[in-house]
Motif scaffolding. Sequence first.
Motif: not given
Length: 70
Positions: A2-8
């Motif tokens: 969530n912090k990096l705003e990535i899904s995988a």
Amino acid sequence: MNKLEISATARASFYLYNTKEDIEKLVEGIEKTVRIFNWFLLTFPLELKVFKGVWEWVITEVKRKNINIL
């Protein structure tokens, strides 16, 4: 994530049983991934705003770890 705003994400881990060939295959895979991302960025520049942060992180890590991608 969530912090990096990535899904995988993916990660590699090493232990005593890994061989030099295992590590070479991993490096080859990372190099291929970088080339694919580079092609994608050049081919679809407008659609890639979503990937910009991830790509910048990949480049930073490649430079930091001195990985030769060419």
